[in-house]
Design an enzyme around this catalytic site. Structure first.
Site, PDB file in Angstrom:
ATOM      1  N   GLU A 130     -16.122 -49.196 -12.985  1.00  0.00           N
ATOM      2  CA  GLU A 130     -15.505 -49.429 -11.520  1.00  0.00           C
ATOM      3  C   GLU A 130     -15.366 -51.063 -10.939  1.00  0.00           C
ATOM      4  O   GLU A 130     -14.366 -50.880 -10.730  1.00  0.00           O
ATOM      5  CB  GLU A 130     -16.636 -48.860 -10.747  1.00  0.00           C
TER       6      GLU A 130
ATOM      7  N   GLY B 216     -20.086 -45.810  -1.433  1.00  0.00           N
ATOM      8  CA  GLY B 216     -21.099 -44.824  -0.299  1.00  0.00           C
ATOM      9  C   GLY B 216     -22.366 -44.626  -1.412  1.00  0.00           C
ATOM     10  O   GLY B 216     -23.634 -44.331  -0.385  1.00  0.00           O
ATOM     11  N   ALA B 217     -22.166 -44.660  -2.551  1.00  0.00           N
ATOM     12  CA  ALA B 217     -23.655 -44.970  -3.057  1.00  0.00           C
ATOM     13  C   ALA B 217     -23.983 -46.672  -3.508  1.00  0.00           C
ATOM     14  O   ALA B 217     -25.115 -46.992  -4.106  1.00  0.00           O
ATOM     15  CB  ALA B 217     -23.686 -43.663  -4.448  1.00  0.00           C
ATOM     16  N   SER B 218     -22.913 -46.697  -4.578  1.00  0.00           N
ATOM     17  CA  SER B 218     -22.849 -48.171  -4.938  1.00  0.00           C
ATOM     18  C   SER B 218     -21.748 -48.920  -4.398  1.00  0.00           C
ATOM     19  O   SER B 218     -21.164 -48.888  -3.723  1.00  0.00           O
ATOM     20  CB  SER B 218     -22.685 -47.776  -6.879  1.00  0.00           C
ATOM     21  N   THR B 219     -22.580 -50.442  -5.251  1.00  0.00           N
ATOM     22  CA  THR B 219     -21.053 -51.772  -4.003  1.00  0.00           C
ATOM     23  C   THR B 219     -21.342 -52.437  -5.888  1.00  0.00           C
ATOM     24  O   THR B 219     -22.102 -52.608  -6.453  1.00  0.00           O
ATOM     25  CB  THR B 219     -22.245 -52.369  -3.584  1.00  0.00           C
ATOM     26  N   GLN B 220     -20.495 -53.222  -5.801  1.00  0.00           N
ATOM     27  CA  GLN B 220     -19.875 -54.016  -7.125  1.00  0.00           C
ATOM     28  C   GLN B 220     -19.182 -55.808  -6.239  1.00  0.00           C
ATOM     29  O   GLN B 220     -18.534 -55.074  -5.450  1.00  0.00           O
ATOM     30  CB  GLN B 220     -18.982 -53.348  -7.842  1.00  0.00           C
TER      31      GLN B 220
END
Length: 497
Positions: A174, A203-207
């Protein structure tokens, strides 16, 4: 009559040779014009299409991409032609009724059927990529996750496209494909320019993904991804933090404040005057916080806001572990991160939150950003509602937290400072395409889709030049020969001695 016949015989333009030359010349001219027109006529462009469904934690979106059948350096020139937001929540929300996960996609898929030319339907690849929402569901209940995917696949196989499967993308994929998207749309890959880092917040993760001269993959190989695009090689640093998307981060922040099981909390991350009764089971209904749920807590608690930015930031910081680091340098939670380098593009929730708060312009100094955020958080809830009557209250109530979380994540988590914060550009679209992982995913997949042979001119370039040259020489010779009757007949002139 004899005089006319004698004059005709003496007229050089009536000789058979001249007539033959004239006919040949006319044919040559017609041939030259015909060849030139056929060779230089515009060729019809052939296009291929691809469809990618982004199944995120909060919603699903469909994107249609189009690219010429010919390729540049083995990488198709992909452009977004249409997008459709699926009504309802993300597919992970249908764990208890998986059939509805598939049904929810029907309306957008009907749009895709109409948008892609019918003759291309059977060869148009269709992919569904699920991100952090399904990652969490798979961790919590793999059987439910499998049933959701089964329902989705059955629904998508009913459409006339070439369905290639539905799967969960890894956080690394991602982040990496988001980086490809940002740099592709900026033409940085094609022109071999300095690349732009990618910051993605869902909403649930960050990259976070970027190229750094300090990173060769030796210190933390799991954070490295190699790409070859447009004939160039890129060694990318990327990492995805599951549970650190803004929705799950809010759950963690509430969990930190309710671990003792109180009946009410005064939350500095919500505007003063905000008050809502919330259910403990809903707050802790996530693998990110389920192990933190207090024992013997009441069914509900009263959630009130007091709107204090600095106190909110202190609460948010408790979600991060800055002490543990076995590498030369880390971001947070013991994760290696090389020195930040170059410009960055921040998209998805980064853009939507900062744009709502009128803070998407990074020419505003970081100190001014925190000052504006402090004033916004301190604004009474009733006044906020009056200023934004068209925004759903659930989302409106969370902007103080979301803005504070973003600034804390960027500065405390990723180590942006007042000096390099202006290097961040908050973006929604670039050249008509949404920023996100889906375009990069599609761009990568075009390397595996065979390119059609393009319509070629009737003649190769060398053959075309040769024919034109021969005809031109022939016409020139015929022109010279046509002037033969006008040549001075020196040989027949009487010589004077």
């Amino acid at each position: 009559m004899s005089a006319q016949r004698e004059m005709k015989e003496k007229n050089p333009w009536h000789t058979p040779v001249t007539i033959i030359f004239t006919v040949i010349g006319v044919i040559a001219i017609v041939a030259l014009v015909t060849v030139a027109v056929l060779q230089n006529r515009p060729l019809p462009q052939k296009y291929k299409y691809g469809i990618v469904l982004d199944a995120g934690s909060s919603h699903t979106a469909l994107y249609i991409y189009e690219w010429p059948a010919e390729k540049d350096n083995n990488t198709g020139r992909v452009e977004q032609t249409h997008s459709c937001k699926v009504k309802g929540p993300g597919i992970s929300s249908y764990a208890s009724v998986p059939r509805k996960a598939g049904e929810s996609l029907s309306e957008c898929m009907q749009e895709a059927r109409q948008r892609v030319p019918e003759k291309r339907h059977s060869e148009t690849p269709l992919y569904l990529g699920a991100t952090a929402g399904m990652r969490l569901l798979n961790l919590e209940n793999s059987l439910a996750s499998d049933k959701v995917f089964q329902a989705v696949e059955e629904a998508l196989q009913k459409f006339p496209f070439s369905f290639q499967g539905a799967r969960i993308l890894s956080g690394q994929e991602e982040g990496a494909f988001g980086w490809v998207t940002v740099n592709y749309l900026d033409d940085r890959l094609k022109q071999s320019l300095e690349t732009r880092g990618a910051l993605d917040l869902g909403g649930a993760s960050t990259q976070i993904s970027f190229v750094s001269d300090d990173f060769d993959g030796s210190e933390s190989p799991d954070n490295g991804v190699a790409f070859r695009l447009y004939g160039n090689d890129y060694n990318l640093y990327t990492h995805s933090f599951l549970c650190y998307g803004k929705d799950q981060a809010l759950r963690m922040t509430l969990a930190k404040q309710t671990q003792s099981g109180p009946v009410s909390i005064s939350d500095p991350c919500f505007n003063p005057g905000y008050i809502e009764t919330k259910n403990y089971s809903i707050v802790y209904d996530s693998p990110c916080v389920s192990n933190m749920k207090p024992q013997g807590a009441p069914a509900t608690f009263t959630h009130t806001g007091k709107g204090n930015f600095s106190q909110c930031q202190e609460v948010v910081k408790r979600n991060f572990n800055f002490k543990q680091c076995k590498y030369s340098q880390c971001s947070f939670n013991g994760v290696f991160q090389p020195r930040l380098q170059g410009p960055f593009g921040a998209f998805s929730a980064y853009y939507f939150v900062m744009n709502f708060l009128n803070l998407a312009d990074t020419s505003i100094p970081l100190e001014a950003v925190t000052e504006k955020l402090s004033r916004y958080c301190a604004t009474p809830w009733n006044q906020i509602k009056q200023q934004h009557p068209g925004v759903k209250l659930k989302y409106l109530a969370e902007y103080c937290f979301s803005g504070t979380y973003i600034i804390t994540l960027l500065t405390e988590g990723y180590n942006f400072t007042s000096q390099n914060y202006p290097n961040i550009k908050f973006i929604k679209k670039i050249k008509g395409s949404d920023a996100g992982w889906t375009l990069g995913y599609m761009l990568n997949l075009t390397n595996m889709i065979p390119a059609e042979a393009p319509d070629s001119p009737p003649l190769p370039h060398a053959g075309y030049v040769s024919i034109v040259t021969v005809i031109a020489i022939l016409l020139f010779v015929l022109f010279i020969l046509s002037l033969r009757p006008l040549w001075p007949r020196c040989s027949k002139q009487p010589q004077i001695i």
